[in-house]
Design a protein around this motif. Structure first.
Motif, short mmCIF file in Angstrom:
data_model
loop_
_atom_site.label_atom_id
_atom_site.label_comp_id
_atom_site.label_asym_id
_atom_site.label_seq_id
_atom_site.Cartn_x
_atom_site.Cartn_y
_atom_site.Cartn_z
N LYS A 51 0.83 -1.21 0.00
CA LYS A 51 0.00 0.00 0.00
C LYS A 51 0.87 1.26 0.00
CE LYS A 51 -4.23 -1.77 2.19
NZ LYS A 51 -5.19 -1.59 3.30
N HIS A 52 1.96 1.24 0.74
CA HIS A 52 2.82 2.42 0.87
C HIS A 52 3.57 2.72 -0.43
CE1 HIS A 52 5.50 5.35 2.74
NE2 HIS A 52 6.54 4.70 2.23
N TYR A 53 4.13 1.69 -1.04
CA TYR A 53 4.97 1.91 -2.22
C TYR A 53 4.23 1.75 -3.55
CZ TYR A 53 9.18 1.90 0.69
OH TYR A 53 10.15 2.20 1.62
N GLY A 54 3.09 1.05 -3.49
CA GLY A 54 2.38 0.79 -4.73
C GLY A 54 3.06 -0.26 -5.59
N GLN A 55 3.96 -1.02 -4.99
CA GLN A 55 4.67 -2.10 -5.70
C GLN A 55 4.58 -3.38 -4.88
OE1 GLN A 55 8.64 -0.47 -6.06
NE2 GLN A 55 8.26 0.19 -8.16
N ARG A 56 4.38 -4.47 -5.60
CA ARG A 56 4.31 -5.75 -4.89
C ARG A 56 5.68 -6.08 -4.27
NH1 ARG A 56 0.26 -6.40 -8.67
NH2 ARG A 56 -1.65 -7.31 -7.76
N VAL A 57 5.62 -6.79 -3.18
CA VAL A 57 6.80 -7.04 -2.34
C VAL A 57 7.56 -8.29 -2.79
CG1 VAL A 57 7.54 -7.55 0.03
CG2 VAL A 57 5.68 -5.94 -0.38
N VAL A 58 8.88 -8.21 -2.72
CA VAL A 58 9.74 -9.37 -2.93
C VAL A 58 10.21 -9.86 -1.56
CG1 VAL A 58 11.94 -10.19 -3.86
CG2 VAL A 58 10.52 -8.60 -5.18
N ILE A 59 10.02 -11.13 -1.28
CA ILE A 59 10.39 -11.69 0.03
C ILE A 59 11.48 -12.74 -0.17
CG2 ILE A 59 9.60 -13.04 2.01
CD1 ILE A 59 6.88 -11.72 1.69
N LEU A 60 12.58 -12.57 0.54
CA LEU A 60 13.70 -13.50 0.49
C LEU A 60 13.85 -14.18 1.85
CD1 LEU A 60 16.29 -11.14 -1.25
CD2 LEU A 60 14.61 -12.63 -2.33
N ILE A 61 13.76 -15.49 1.86
CA ILE A 61 13.87 -16.26 3.10
C ILE A 61 15.04 -17.23 2.95
CG2 ILE A 61 12.72 -17.83 4.70
CD1 ILE A 61 10.05 -16.70 3.71
N ASP A 62 16.12 -16.94 3.65
CA ASP A 62 17.33 -17.77 3.56
C ASP A 62 17.30 -18.85 4.63
OD1 ASP A 62 19.80 -18.60 2.65
OD2 ASP A 62 20.89 -17.22 3.95
N GLU A 63 17.76 -20.05 4.26
CA GLU A 63 17.85 -21.18 5.20
C GLU A 63 16.53 -21.41 5.92
OE1 GLU A 63 21.29 -20.18 7.60
OE2 GLU A 63 22.60 -21.25 6.22
N TYR A 64 15.50 -21.54 5.15
CA TYR A 64 14.16 -21.70 5.73
C TYR A 64 14.06 -22.92 6.64
CZ TYR A 64 12.52 -25.92 3.43
OH TYR A 64 12.33 -27.23 3.09
N ASP A 65 14.92 -23.92 6.38
CA ASP A 65 14.80 -25.18 7.13
C ASP A 65 15.66 -25.25 8.39
OD1 ASP A 65 17.07 -25.12 5.61
OD2 ASP A 65 17.00 -27.23 5.02
N VAL A 66 16.41 -24.18 8.70
CA VAL A 66 17.21 -24.20 9.93
C VAL A 66 16.34 -24.36 11.18
CG1 VAL A 66 18.70 -22.81 11.42
CG2 VAL A 66 19.20 -22.99 8.98
N PRO A 67 15.20 -23.64 11.29
CA PRO A 67 14.34 -23.88 12.45
C PRO A 67 13.85 -25.33 12.53
CG PRO A 67 13.70 -21.85 11.35
CD PRO A 67 14.68 -22.53 10.45
#
Length: 451
Positions: A51-67
């Motif tokens: 909503k703030h930027y008017g651009q869809r967000v890119v999400i980077l999740i590193d080492e998702y399986d460490v937890p």
């Protein structure tokens, strides 16, 4: 997560967000981020950013399986799977604010039962030829880097220590180790080669395998340490839960698979029908296995009470024949180690560790490794403060199998460099010099009393 959310405090002053939006958002800054709040936090944050930027967000999740790995180690795996499923599901599925997301991890994501129903999902693994260069440095990239820093003369060392991975037929180096060793050489041109990637993890996979390994699996690992290969079925789509379920045969498949996808093993030949020819990729990884195998030997020899006591007595009496014969007996009866694929000095390292472990079982002895004495560094020195006796051990690997000649060379080195000096200065009244040679499972010792 809290730290990431705080980076976006400016959203609370955004004129693009309504008062209701801001009230919702304040939960993320004021709450202690309970599990319930965590599960919708990323989704809400991505919506407010859109909503703030008017651009869809890119999400980077590193080492998702460490937890998941930690949860598996500490026995709350199912709860963590459920938590991550809800948390990631909110932000990655049916999220109009999401442009795209990239997740990395050791385990193949689509099989973790976390991302069920994800749209347009693509999983890329080390077996996918189109992305293989994304998993590390290519041979050309390493050569270019070494040339840039004027380290072309170190290329063979870099290859021996950090190369060896074969992904979809391509030769790949461990990038973290390459970068750190380059930094090391820039600071000190004569610095030693070191393990970097290995030291960044707890090696819990190897330790876990050691506990659960069958006699056959231990023999296979010893074959790997000796420079050999193991043919094993691999499943890239396993989960940690699979390690707990199924019969022992399936658990072994999953354990080997885990070692493969986490970089502890690599392909030595092209896989066929899910069966891989596995090998230890390089020296950096080899050191981990060597340490584990030596710990197995320690346990085995500790259980050989009478033979071990005879070995200690033979050392005390400077009995060359019996000392060599008992060491050879330990090697022959309790290990499948035949030879290694590495250079001579590294072969000696294994036997150094083996002897260090056998001597160290005696609680009455102070065992010293690679301590300066005289004009050099003897492999091992031992002090017995009760009898005021000391021993120097110099080891050689007899590349040509000439054990007697290698023993004499070791003994001459010990005498020429006055390796007994430290022990004498430390008050040892009697000092014995051992020259010990190894070749595969064979061993010979020569002992002389120092005047």
């Amino acid at each position: 997560m809290k730290k990431e959310i705080r980076r976006h405090q400016y959203l609370l002053q955004s004129d693009k967000l309504s008062d209701i939006d801001k009230e919702d958002l304040k939960q993320l800054f004021t709450e202690s981020l309970s599990e319930d709040v965590q599960e919708f936090a990323l989704s809400l944050l991505s919506e407010m950013l859109y909503k703030h930027y008017g651009q869809r967000v890119v999400i980077l999740i590193d080492e998702y399986d460490v937890p998941l790995d930690k949860a598996y180690q500490y026995n709350y795996y199912r709860e963590m799977v459920q938590h991550i499923r809800l948390m990631f599901g909110e932000v990655l599925k049916t999220n109009d604010s999401l442009g795209f997301a990239v997740l990395t991890g050791c385990l193949r994501i689509s099989k973790e039962s976390i991302f069920t129903g994800l749209n347009n999902f693509k999983s890329r693994t080390i077996s996918d030829a189109s992305f293989v260069e994304c998993f590390g440095f290519t041979d050309k990239e390493v050569k270019d880097m070494l040339k840039y820093y004027g380290m072309e003369d170190k290329a063979a060392l870099f290859k021996e220590w950090y190369d060896g991975y074969r992904f979809a037929g391509r030769e790949i180096y461990c990038p973290w180790s390459i970068i750190n060793q380059c930094v090391g050489f820039l600071e000190d041109r004569d610095t030693e080669m070191k393990s970097y990637w290995i030291n960044s993890s707890g090696n819990s996979i190897i330790k876990d395998m050691a506990v659960k390994a069958s006699a056959k699996t231990r023999e296979q690992i010893e074959t790997l340490v000796s420079g050999g290969t193991v043919r094993q079925e691999i499943s890239e789509g396993m989960t940690y839960q699979d390690l707990e379920e199924g019969d022992s045969a399936w658990q072994q498949i999953y354990m080997w698979s885990l070692l493969y996808v986490t970089g502890y093993l690599t392909d030595a030949a092209k896989a066929s029908g899910g069966v891989h020819t596995l090998a230890i990729p390089n020296l950096e990884i080899y050191m981990v296995y060597e340490k584990q195998v030596l710990s197995w030997f320690r346990t085995r020899i500790a259980g050989m009470g009478e033979q071990w006591k005879s070995f200690i007595v033979a050392v005390e009496k400077c009995d060359s024949g019996k000392t060599g014969a008992l060491l050879e007996g330990f090697l022959s009866s309790y290990t499948s180690i035949r030879d290694t694929a590495y250079r001579k000095d590294l072969k000696e390292n294994f036997y150094h560790g083996f002897l260090l472990m056998a001597l160290g079982l005696n609680d009455n002895w102070d065992v010293i490794s690679n301590r300066e004495s005289g004009t050099g560094y003897p492999d091992i020195m031992v002090e017995d403060m009760k009898s005021m006796a000391g021993w120097v051990f110099e080891l050689k690997y007899a590349e040509d199998g000439q054990l007697d000649r290698a023993c004499k060379t070791a003994l001459k080195q010990a005498k020429d460099n006055n390796y007994a000096a430290f022990l004498k200065q430390d008050g040892m009244e009697k000092v014995h010099l051992f020259g010990i040679a190894f070749y595969k499972k064979s061993c010979k010792a020569i002992c002389e009393k120092e005047d």
